[in-house]
Design a protein around this motif. Sequence first.
Motif, short mmCIF file in Angstrom:
data_model
loop_
_atom_site.label_atom_id
_atom_site.label_comp_id
_atom_site.label_asym_id
_atom_site.label_seq_id
_atom_site.Cartn_x
_atom_site.Cartn_y
_atom_site.Cartn_z
N LEU A 1 0.82 -1.20 0.00
CA LEU A 1 0.00 0.00 0.00
C LEU A 1 0.86 1.26 0.00
CD1 LEU A 1 -2.86 1.14 0.10
CD2 LEU A 1 -2.82 0.89 2.59
N SER A 2 2.08 1.16 0.54
CA SER A 2 2.95 2.33 0.60
C SER A 2 3.27 2.87 -0.80
CB SER A 2 4.25 2.00 1.34
OG SER A 2 3.99 1.70 2.69
N SER A 3 3.54 1.98 -1.75
CA SER A 3 3.85 2.43 -3.12
C SER A 3 2.66 3.13 -3.75
CB SER A 3 4.26 1.23 -3.98
OG SER A 3 5.41 0.62 -3.46
N PHE A 4 1.47 2.59 -3.51
CA PHE A 4 0.25 3.22 -4.02
C PHE A 4 0.09 4.61 -3.42
CE2 PHE A 4 -4.18 4.26 -3.21
CZ PHE A 4 -4.74 4.22 -4.48
N MET A 5 0.29 4.71 -2.10
CA MET A 5 0.14 6.00 -1.41
C MET A 5 1.14 7.02 -1.93
SD MET A 5 -2.33 6.41 0.68
CE MET A 5 -3.54 5.50 1.63
#
Length: 311
Positions: free
Chosen positions: A276-280
């Motif tokens: 999720l960090s990459s998406f954020m």
Amino acid sequence: MLTEVADGIHKLVIKFPTGMGEVNCYLIEGKNGYTVIDTGTDSKEAKDGWKEVLSSGITIEKVVLTHTHQDHIGLAKWFQQEVGIPVIVSNLGYEEMKKNRVSHGRDRLNSLVIKHGGVALPNKINEDNYIYDFEPDGFFENHQHIPLGEELYEAIWTPGHAPDHFCFYNENKKIMIMGDHVLNRISPVIGLWSGEEGNPLQDYFLSLAELEKYPADITLPGHGDLIPDLHARINELSAKHEYRLQQVLQSLTVEGKTANQICYEVYGTVNIIFNLSSFMATLTRLLYLESIGKVERLELDGIVSFKRKVI
């Protein structure tokens, strides 16, 4: 276990099985015991680490938090209610705690991810609401000078990584307690973990510029090694963000793509549920580019996409 990193300041690495896997906690000596900066997650492994420290006979005067992400606040309630140690948090942090006490935070995050082209997140995301369900013993605000051990530190509001993030600066000794705002070998994730749209990357750039005003001989980050040159590291992080912003711009077309599509193009094949960090990071860059007029959004059937703005 305790490593002295400055006169009267000791680093304790607390390990746990999730997220970053460990956090740097700092113990600052004072006449009435140590002031602890941050706690680690609410996990057996983190508690065991602290129990070993406490069993050595040291006295802890209080716990002070840089921000309210789980790896920094996770054991604050345990310290207060099981160990009997007062917990001090910023006024902004307290507002974040109250938001995180309610379960609909996960619903907001799910809605945000789906709105920007992702898929529903598993139920385990944001389930640890109980760690926020306590009343702090004291509060501080921006530019207030607060006692950490025997020294006064200025609390400096540095939003970006978290909306309630604070660093602590000792002017006499040129010591900066950094939290997660600047790390030595990795870039802090700039995200929208509350599920509410905003412009945290713009906040982050402004916060980095604010820290340029503070000369620091010793910089103590929330994860990893100490930072040998704070201003050089700030310049590195700024340059990396500019590089990523250009990557995002180059991936865009005049037809438009979702944040999730851009995330795949920039970071490769990632599963949004597990990364999720990459998406954020991708989404907050798109929102920043939108704010400075480089991209514009389209919305169709509730799904947002972004396109390069033709000037």
